[in-house]
Design a protein around this motif. Structure first.
Motif, PDB file in Angstrom:
ATOM      1  N   SER A   1       0.889  -1.492   0.217  1.00  0.00           N
ATOM      2  CA  SER A   1      -0.088   0.032   0.081  1.00  0.00           C
ATOM      3  C   SER A   1       1.048   1.407   0.086  1.00  0.00           C
ATOM      4  N   ASP A   2       0.464   2.591  -0.493  1.00  0.00           N
ATOM      5  CA  ASP A   2       0.932   3.651  -0.382  1.00  0.00           C
ATOM      6  C   ASP A   2       1.666   4.051   1.055  1.00  0.00           C
ATOM      7  N   ALA A   3       0.964   3.706   1.875  1.00  0.00           N
ATOM      8  CA  ALA A   3       1.353   3.824   3.334  1.00  0.00           C
ATOM      9  C   ALA A   3       2.483   3.446   3.522  1.00  0.00           C
ATOM     10  N   TYR A   4       3.301   2.426   2.899  1.00  0.00           N
ATOM     11  CA  TYR A   4       4.603   1.987   3.132  1.00  0.00           C
ATOM     12  C   TYR A   4       5.368   2.404   2.168  1.00  0.00           C
ATOM     13  N   GLU A   5       4.834   3.436   1.372  1.00  0.00           N
ATOM     14  CA  GLU A   5       6.007   4.286   0.445  1.00  0.00           C
ATOM     15  C   GLU A   5       7.067   3.319  -0.397  1.00  0.00           C
ATOM     16  N   GLY A   6       6.595   1.775  -0.778  1.00  0.00           N
ATOM     17  CA  GLY A   6       7.438   1.139  -1.242  1.00  0.00           C
ATOM     18  C   GLY A   6       8.769   0.698  -0.682  1.00  0.00           C
ATOM     19  N   ARG A   7       8.659   0.708   0.716  1.00  0.00           N
ATOM     20  CA  ARG A   7       9.387  -0.172   1.557  1.00  0.00           C
ATOM     21  C   ARG A   7      11.021   0.081   1.314  1.00  0.00           C
ATOM     22  N   ALA A   8      11.276   1.234   1.094  1.00  0.00           N
ATOM     23  CA  ALA A   8      12.888   1.410   0.968  1.00  0.00           C
ATOM     24  C   ALA A   8      13.653   1.134   2.126  1.00  0.00           C
ATOM     25  N   PRO A   9      14.752   0.493   2.196  1.00  0.00           N
ATOM     26  CA  PRO A   9      15.372   0.132   3.418  1.00  0.00           C
ATOM     27  C   PRO A   9      16.076   1.860   3.886  1.00  0.00           C
ATOM     28  N   ALA A  10      16.298   1.801   5.310  1.00  0.00           N
ATOM     29  CA  ALA A  10      16.901   3.064   5.819  1.00  0.00           C
ATOM     30  C   ALA A  10      15.948   4.117   5.776  1.00  0.00           C
ATOM     31  N   THR A  11      14.710   4.077   5.727  1.00  0.00           N
ATOM     32  CA  THR A  11      13.664   5.267   5.607  1.00  0.00           C
ATOM     33  C   THR A  11      12.772   5.036   6.834  1.00  0.00           C
ATOM     34  N   PRO A  12      12.031   5.976   6.994  1.00  0.00           N
ATOM     35  CA  PRO A  12      10.875   5.837   8.056  1.00  0.00           C
ATOM     36  C   PRO A  12       9.972   4.635   7.615  1.00  0.00           C
ATOM     37  N   ALA A  13       9.790   4.273   6.242  1.00  0.00           N
ATOM     38  CA  ALA A  13       8.951   3.198   5.665  1.00  0.00           C
ATOM     39  C   ALA A  13       9.357   1.948   6.308  1.00  0.00           C
ATOM     40  N   GLU A  14      10.902   1.704   6.216  1.00  0.00           N
ATOM     41  CA  GLU A  14      11.404   0.512   6.908  1.00  0.00           C
ATOM     42  C   GLU A  14      10.883   0.236   8.241  1.00  0.00           C
TER      43      GLU A  14
ATOM     44  N   GLN B   1      18.244  -8.511  13.021  1.00  0.00           N
ATOM     45  CA  GLN B   1      19.627  -8.358  12.954  1.00  0.00           C
ATOM     46  C   GLN B   1      20.214  -7.097  12.101  1.00  0.00           C
ATOM     47  N   ASP B   2      20.799  -6.428  12.847  1.00  0.00           N
ATOM     48  CA  ASP B   2      21.175  -5.254  12.169  1.00  0.00           C
ATOM     49  C   ASP B   2      22.024  -5.319  10.950  1.00  0.00           C
ATOM     50  N   VAL B   3      21.877  -4.501   9.603  1.00  0.00           N
ATOM     51  CA  VAL B   3      22.407  -4.662   8.633  1.00  0.00           C
ATOM     52  C   VAL B   3      23.160  -3.308   8.416  1.00  0.00           C
TER      53      VAL B   3
ATOM     54  N   GLU C   1      24.790   0.517  -0.099  1.00  0.00           N
ATOM     55  CA  GLU C   1      25.752  -0.525  -0.096  1.00  0.00           C
ATOM     56  C   GLU C   1      26.075  -0.824   1.431  1.00  0.00           C
ATOM     57  N   LEU C   2      26.685  -1.848   1.708  1.00  0.00           N
ATOM     58  CA  LEU C   2      27.282  -2.308   2.991  1.00  0.00           C
ATOM     59  C   LEU C   2      28.188  -1.462   3.560  1.00  0.00           C
ATOM     60  N   ASP C   3      27.992  -1.155   4.609  1.00  0.00           N
ATOM     61  CA  ASP C   3      28.962  -0.098   5.364  1.00  0.00           C
ATOM     62  C   ASP C   3      30.041  -0.862   5.987  1.00  0.00           C
ATOM     63  N   GLU C   4      31.271  -0.640   5.150  1.00  0.00           N
ATOM     64  CA  GLU C   4      32.443  -1.582   5.546  1.00  0.00           C
ATOM     65  C   GLU C   4      33.677  -0.695   5.757  1.00  0.00           C
TER      66      GLU C   4
ATOM     67  N   ARG D   1      24.738   7.264   6.809  1.00  0.00           N
ATOM     68  CA  ARG D   1      25.111   5.883   7.361  1.00  0.00           C
ATOM     69  C   ARG D   1      23.887   5.344   8.098  1.00  0.00           C
ATOM     70  N   GLN D   2      23.320   4.224   8.142  1.00  0.00           N
ATOM     71  CA  GLN D   2      22.284   3.804   8.817  1.00  0.00           C
ATOM     72  C   GLN D   2      22.124   2.390   9.015  1.00  0.00           C
ATOM     73  N   ALA D   3      21.919   1.839   9.889  1.00  0.00           N
ATOM     74  CA  ALA D   3      21.804   0.363  10.009  1.00  0.00           C
ATOM     75  C   ALA D   3      20.132   0.047   9.505  1.00  0.00           C
ATOM     76  N   SER D   4      20.162  -1.121   8.413  1.00  0.00           N
ATOM     77  CA  SER D   4      18.794  -1.552   8.245  1.00  0.00           C
ATOM     78  C   SER D   4      18.627  -2.996   8.956  1.00  0.00           C
ATOM     79  N   LYS D   5      17.496  -3.523   8.483  1.00  0.00           N
ATOM     80  CA  LYS D   5      17.302  -4.774   9.519  1.00  0.00           C
ATOM     81  C   LYS D   5      16.684  -5.945   8.776  1.00  0.00           C
ATOM     82  N   ASN D   6      17.354  -7.141   8.955  1.00  0.00           N
ATOM     83  CA  ASN D   6      16.828  -8.288   8.402  1.00  0.00           C
ATOM     84  C   ASN D   6      15.784  -8.768   9.681  1.00  0.00           C
ATOM     85  N   VAL D   7      14.754  -9.269   9.407  1.00  0.00           N
ATOM     86  CA  VAL D   7      13.971  -9.969  10.389  1.00  0.00           C
ATOM     87  C   VAL D   7      13.730 -11.349  10.206  1.00  0.00           C
ATOM     88  N   ILE D   8      14.015 -11.987  11.567  1.00  0.00           N
ATOM     89  CA  ILE D   8      14.419 -13.395  11.739  1.00  0.00           C
ATOM     90  C   ILE D   8      13.412 -14.120  12.737  1.00  0.00           C
TER      91      ILE D   8
END
Length: 544
Positions: free
Chosen positions: A39-52, A78-80, A225-228, A289-296
């Protein structure tokens, strides 16, 4: 699985009882989760945004309701670590030194980005070299970089493999079926290893498997990109794509015949060709720089809980993207709200059936659309040791066009999971068929590949195109319509007209395969000819 074995294996008796299991897969879950996440409420689910934040909270809620337990030492996530790079003030790319200067407009003619985490990128008067398909494959006796030094230069590269137009799989690069050498990710990796300052891929719709609109929407806006450590300074300064017509114009201005050189690049022994022109482009980077998340989540096993069977799907999509008809939200309904819904529906079904001998893990990963980053990070920093990960199933989009008579193993010919799926397919009265579009390289384009590269067999399959209602013509038309008109565009939206019976039939296969792995003691391996076999053997040997 080799195509020649399919008739033999399908003729085998479906003796395994689990092949006949009828799981309780909730149609309501499939519809509700897909519709909600897209739905538009999730704004396309981009990582590292409020939609995440909203997406992750919803996934945790659904995982809890499905009866899962938090899998990461008591945590659901898991923080990514990611770094977001937004190119700004992008100059046109200019090609000088030929018969006439050529100017390439950003978005319209070319897209440009960088993996380097630096505030400014400038490529100035960089000599341009055509390196054919940009492949260095010593095991196949092929090196497009042989005899040429491209350090500090701009390389122009063709997409796909040299033999992508060859029917069958008998070519040096497996003919029509794309190898990893054909993927854009590999081409940038190799260009960086060769020291190229910039790497530009020529976009051509058929060998790329998608139109320019997909490149435009995916390669503009914030890039992740991964923050390495090292800030990726070992990568080329600039990477991007150029429209085919503009590439032809560049070659013509340099006094070269693009068509003739592209044909020559298909032949073994091709030598890179300096074009005698230079490229310049510059842009600034906004860095965050911001951590995204895997959900497990996990359903713990009873007698062998340390052995893990994995289901995976990516929860992310493109977020806000280039507008089409005023709509700038790339909702990602099929890709991959539907696969995420399938992940939850399978968790519910397994929980209702009761605990298996081995643990069942359900992994919703981030940043697949940015280069499989979430699954790459998990595979390199696993919550559960990869040596104890039996295998599993990855889902990236489900069948929403109706039941099919056939089923496709994507990237067939690699692991024993392909043999295990046969009785489940046969139990449904369906047949296994070869991929209709192997040149699109789908095996390398979703999260199972991150696990495969580190030795874990993950199954990836989907409905074929032979619809029960409408046949192959209708199925092929529907598949092409999606790729042309909806894939990575705002038009990938949920519709009440979707048919879910084909999805449920496929998920029944995935349930049966996962349950067989979880209730058994088998450790499926790669076929002896698969490129991942040695990695798996070494990993498993450490446990013995």
């Amino acid at each position: 699985m080799r195509a020649a074995l399919l008739p033999i294996l399908l003729a085998a008796t479906a003796s395994n009882a689990s092949a006949q299991t009828k799981p309780d897969i909730s149609l309501d879950t499939l519809k509700t989760v897909t519709q909600t996440l897209s739905s538009d409420a999730y704004e396309g689910r981009a990582p590292a945004t409020p939609a995440e934040d909203k997406t992750v909270a919803y996934l945790i809620e659904r995982f809890k309701a499905a009866g899962l337990k938090p899998a990461n030492n008591g945590s659901w996530v898991q923080d990514v670590p990611l770094v977001e790079i937004l190119a700004t003030d992008v100059s046109p790319m200019t090609i000088a030194g030929g018969k006439a200067p050529v100017t390439l407009a950003y978005r319209q003619d070319m897209v440009i980005a960088t993996y380097r985490v630096v505030p400014k990128i400038e490529v100035k008067d960089s000599p341009v070299v055509f390196v054919g398909y940009g492949i260095n494959a010593p095991e196949r006796g092929w090196n497009d970089y042989a005899g040429v030094d491209v350090k500090g230069k701009t390389v122009v590269i063709l997409i796909n493999d040299p033999d992508w137009q060859m029917p069958g799989k008998d070519g040096l690069f497996e003919g029509r079926a794309m190898t990893y050498y054909g993927r854009w990710t590999y081409k940038y990796e190799e260009a960086a290893r060769q020291g190229a300052a910039a790497a530009i891929i020529v976009h051509d719709t058929e060998p790329a498997a998608y139109g320019w609109g997909v490149v435009q929407s995916s390669w503009t806006g914030p890039q992740l990109e991964l923050d390495e450590k090292g800030d990726h300074l070992n990568e080329s300064a600039a990477i991007g794509w150029v429209q085919l017509a503009k590439a032809q114009e560049i070659f013509a201005g340099a006094g070269k015949d693009f068509t003739a050189l592209a044909a020559a690049a298909k032949q073994k022994g091709f030598k890179a060709v300096p074009l005698g022109v230079t490229a310049s482009v510059s842009f600034a980077n906004t860095i965050r720089r911001q951590a995204s998340k895997n959900v497990i989540g996990i359903l713990p096993g009873t007698t062998a809980p340390d052995d893990v069977v994995m289901y995976s799907a990516h929860w992310d999509h493109l977020g806000r993207c280039d507008a089409v008809n005023g709509d700038d939200i790339c909702n990602g309904a099929l890709d991959n709200a539907s696969g995420t819904a399938a992940l939850i529906a399978l968790a519910e079904a397994h929980q209702k059936a009761g605990a298996a001998k081995r643990s069942l893990v359900f992994l919703a990963v981030t940043a697949e659309e940015s280069g499989l980053l979430g699954s790459k990070y998990y595979a390199e920093h696993p919550v559960f040791p990869l040596a104890r990960t039996v295998g599993g199933v990855n889902m990236d989009g489900v069948n929403i066009i109706g039941r099919t008579k056939d089923f496709v193993v994507v990237g067939a010919g690699k692991s024993e999971l392909e043999d295990m799926i046969v009785p489940h397919v046969k139990a449904q009265g369906r047949v296994l068929v070869n991929e209709p579009t192997p040149e699109r390289g789908y095996y390398f384009r979703s999260d199972h590949f991150s696990f495969a590269k580190l030795g874990v067999p993950m199954f990836y399959g989907e409905s074929g195109e032979d619809l029960v209602e409408g046949g192959t013509a209708a199925g092929h038309a529907a598949a092409e319509d999606y790729v042309t008109n909806r894939y990575h565009k705002p038009q990938d939206e949920y519709a009440d007209s979707w048919k879910w019976d084909g999805a449920i039939e496929d998920l029944t296969l995935f349930y049966g395969l996962g349950r067989e792995l979880a209730d058994g003691d088998r450790w499926p391996n790669w076929y002896k000819t698969a490129e991942f076999r040695a990695i798996r053997d070494a990993s498993r040997a450490k446990l013995k």
